[in-house]
Write an enzyme that holds these catalytic residues in place. Structure first.
Site, PDB file in Angstrom:
ATOM      1  N   GLY A  75     -13.952  25.302  -9.454  1.00 47.82           N
ATOM      2  CA  GLY A  75     -14.812  24.016  -9.394  1.00 47.82           C
ATOM      3  C   GLY A  75     -14.021  22.616  -9.655  1.00 47.82           C
TER       4      GLY A  75
ATOM      5  N   GLY B 215     -10.238  16.502 -12.523  1.00 49.91           N
ATOM      6  CA  GLY B 215      -9.550  17.211 -11.470  1.00 49.91           C
ATOM      7  C   GLY B 215     -10.103  18.407 -11.000  1.00 49.91           C
TER       8      GLY B 215
ATOM      9  CB  VAL C   2     -11.027  24.654 -12.689  1.00 53.31           C
ATOM     10  CG1 VAL C   2     -10.691  26.004 -13.530  1.00 53.31           C
ATOM     11  CG2 VAL C   2     -11.168  23.341 -13.671  1.00 53.31           C
TER      12      VAL C   2
ATOM     13  CG  ASP D 291     -17.377  15.237 -22.664  1.00 55.15           C
ATOM     14  OD1 ASP D 291     -18.685  14.891 -22.483  1.00 55.15           O
ATOM     15  OD2 ASP D 291     -16.761  15.492 -21.721  1.00 55.15           O
TER      16      ASP D 291
END
Length: 674
Positions: free
Chosen positions: A354, A359, A361, A472
């Site tokens: 993903g 960025g 993975v 987050d």
């Protein structure tokens, strides 16, 4: 003659009586372990003949059976399927006691703990010989330093300054040895001569499910509780304990470290050997020349290799409590770029799992066969070098079953790579927001995920050696392992707090719109209560099976939180709940979680519960929750000039400033175990 016989008879009787009393004392010690103390927090009761009582009896019976055969003096057990009625327990015997003593202590504790903590869902009892505990939450492998039981001898030390120095050095030594013990028991003992007549005896031990780091940390906390001006003392928590005395209180031979065998001296050469040596003189000369030459070549090779490695050495700098820079090397975690490329097949699209704003993975496999997930930060990623180093430092220091584990990193050229443990079931949003896959998330499984997230956040806020604010927390940052256990990930935005620090501010607002607390989104102020707000939104999404902005696309300005509050206020809370998870068995627990959710998203951070209170509310059926009032709502600002621009904001809904629309005066009393 008669007087001599009388004296002899008197001495014989005295010695016989002495041996008899010693035998009786030892026998009674075997039969009745020495009680130290117990702890019953009285936070939750179970009713007689309930499911929990049945599961608890199963656990205690299993532990009692294991104690009769345990080699290491440690075992844990779990019974039950649904988290509220699950029972978890463990016992730990002192590392020097025999199996029979351990079994006797466990048998006594099994009866004693039920008597002293009648109908309690949570309890622990300590003896000199063992410790027994049970709980309705899973606590295995969790390092816990509270509650603590501490005791000190009433007699003072004559030379407290020197004694404190010797005691401190000895305790440090056995804490390190116990943490790294490879004997199957995390225990260490040490004896030190103080004077010609006094010897210091010390002991340190952890439960066997503790990591080396957690064991060492727990022991250090217990050592800090000891009185250093007394002739003896002990301090025990749920996962470790330390003790010192001026008399032997343990069987040293049962925990002694095996000494290495003495070096064998070479035998004198025989006459035949002398002749053989003479004939092999030329061979020896050849070897004498070859070895130094080979050694020089090896030395030059190692020098070049080390110089090359030195050029790659990476350090992480962070601010400590004193404000001074602390330099921590993390080179041991560093991977070569070649290793990562081979593991991911040179970042092949077939290995791609993903991508996001940071960025991509990729899935990979190391040469030892271990599967990894590689987070490859893009050059345009908002996570720069500072955030990258921050994530390496934080995750490397954190060890918890509900946190994703960092295996290593790579920082070469323009590449910034993080290698994590591979979590096969992707992230929570992959299941939760898919119409077909969400049906797999039945309520017991969702509750398990909620509870695991709460435990992970509690570890970050309170139980880890560092106080961490995640900043987050959202569905896409909750990974699920092969047993659907949640693991909190992505610590690039996280911040370290000091022990006494409660709040911090920033001009750079980072995070995801909809999950950010109002005080953070509007004013840049963040604290543990900011994470509590994010947890509340996350919990609401899990209950409803919809994203926070689901209703906004149909009715401008109305987000999931507003819709949930309106239904709660109108007395129809089940309308907001995902129909797939509501049935007669789960309705009460679902509504309780919705209640907790509304308490977490209050506008004023002071009246939101802490994560410790959230965990308590999730696991207790006897606590009356405060009534929630109008929580904080947000709508997308239509004026881009309102407030400070949200720099660095990663959002799947909006990148504009948000504005709180409501206020309230709700007060809430924090709930603590008693």
């Amino acid at each position: 003659m008669n007087s001599c016989f009388a004296i002899f008879l008197s001495l014989s009787l005295s010695l016989s009586l002495s041996f008899f009393f010693v035998f009786v004392q030892n026998f009674s010690a075997e039969a009745a372990p020495t009680y130290i103390g117990h702890f019953c927090p009285h936070i939750s009761l179970f009713t007689p003949n309930s499911t929990y009582e049945s599961n608890l009896n199963t656990v205690l019976s299993s532990l009692s059976s294991n104690a009769t055969n345990s080699i290491n003096g440690f075992a844990n057990a779990t019974a039950g399927q649904n988290p509220p009625d699950q029972a978890h327990g463990l016992f730990l015997c002192r590392g020097d006691v025999s199996t029979s003593t351990c079994s006797d202590c466990m048998a006594t504790g099994k009866q004693d703990i039920l008597r002293r903590c009648r109908n309690q869902r949570v309890a622990v009892i300590w003896y000199d010989e063992c410790m027994l505990r049970y709980d309705n939450r899973s606590f295995f492998s969790l390092m816990e330093t509270k509650p603590t039981i501490t005791w000190a001898n009433s007699s003072n030390i004559t030379n407290p300054t020197r004694f404190a120095q010797v005691l401190g050095q000895t305790m440090d030594k056995i804490a390190a040895r116990a943490s790294n013990s490879g004997s199957g028991k995390k225990i260490a003992v040490e004896e030190v001569n103080l004077t010609g007549l006094q010897t210091l005896y010390t002991l340190a031990q952890c439960t066997l499910d503790m990591t080396t780091f957690d064991c060492n940390w727990c022991l250090r906390v217990m050592i800090s509780n000891l009185r250093q001006d007394k002739q003896g003392g002990r301090s025990f928590s749920l996962t470790c304990g330390v003790r010192f005395e001026l008399f032997p209180f343990y069987n040293a031979s049962a925990v002694a470290v095996p000494t290495p065998p003495p070096p064998q001296l070479p035998r004198p050469p025989s006459p035949g050997t002398r002749l053989k040596r003479k004939s092999n003189k030329s061979t020896i000369i050849t070897i004498a020349i070859t070895i130094p030459v080979g050694g020089v070549m090896v030395f030059l090779f190692l020098t070049c290799y080390l110089l090359r490695r030195k050029g790659k050495k990476t350090y992480v700098i962070f601010k400590g409590k004193s404000g001074a820079n602390e330099l921590t090397t993390v080179e041991s975690l560093q991977f070569d770029l070649t290793t990562i490329k081979v593991a991911t097949n040179d970042f092949s699209p077939k290995n791609k799992l993903g991508e996001g704003g940071f960025g991509e993975v990729f899935q990979g496999r190391l040469p030892n066969g271990q599967e990894i997930a590689v987070k490859r930060l893009s050059q345009s990623s908002r996570q720069g070098d500072e955030e990258f180093k921050n994530e390496v430092l934080l995750v490397a220091k954190l060890q918890h079953k509900n946190l994703v584990r960092l295996l290593g990193f790579c920082l070469e050229g323009d590449e910034k790579l993080l290698a994590y443990e591979f979590v096969p079931n992707k992230s929570l949003d992959y299941f939760l927001f898919d119409p077909q896959k969400s049906n797999q998330l039945i309520w017991p499984l969702r509750y398990k995920i909620v509870y695991g997230i709460a435990r992970g956040m509690l570890y970050l806020h309170q139980d880890s050696r560092l106080r961490i604010i995640h900043r987050d927390l959202k569905c896409s940052n909750i990974l699920l392992d092969n047993e659907m256990n949640p693991k909190i990930s992505d610590f690039g935005m996280a911040r370290i707090f000091g022990v006494d620090q409660t709040q911090a501010s920033t001009n750079k607002i980072v995070g995801t719109f909809g999950y950010m607390s109002p005080e953070y989104a509007m004013h840049g102020r963040y604290s543990v209560k900011s994470d509590v707000y994010s947890f509340g939104v996350l919990l609401l999404e899990i209950i409803c099976g919809k994203k926070n902005g689901f209703y906004h696309q149909f009715d401008g300005g109305e987000y999931l939180a507003r819709y949930a509050w309106n239904q709660w206020k109108d007395g129809t809370p089940l309308k907001v709940v995902d129909p797939a998870i509501v049935d007669s068995n789960s309705k009460d627990q679902v509504l309780q979680c919705l209640h907790i959710c509304l308490l977490c998203i209050q506008e004023d951070p002071a009246i939101r519960p802490t994560m410790a209170t959230v965990v308590l509310m999730l696991t207790s059926n006897s606590i009356t929750l405060p009534s929630p009032r109008h929580p904080a709502f947000f709508v997308q600002s239509r004026l881009r000039g309102v407030g400070i621009p949200m720099k660095g904001l990663e959002s799947d809904q909006s990148t504009h400033r948000t504005k709180p629309l409501s206020t309230n005066n709700l007060s809430i009393t924090e709930l603590y175990p008693r």
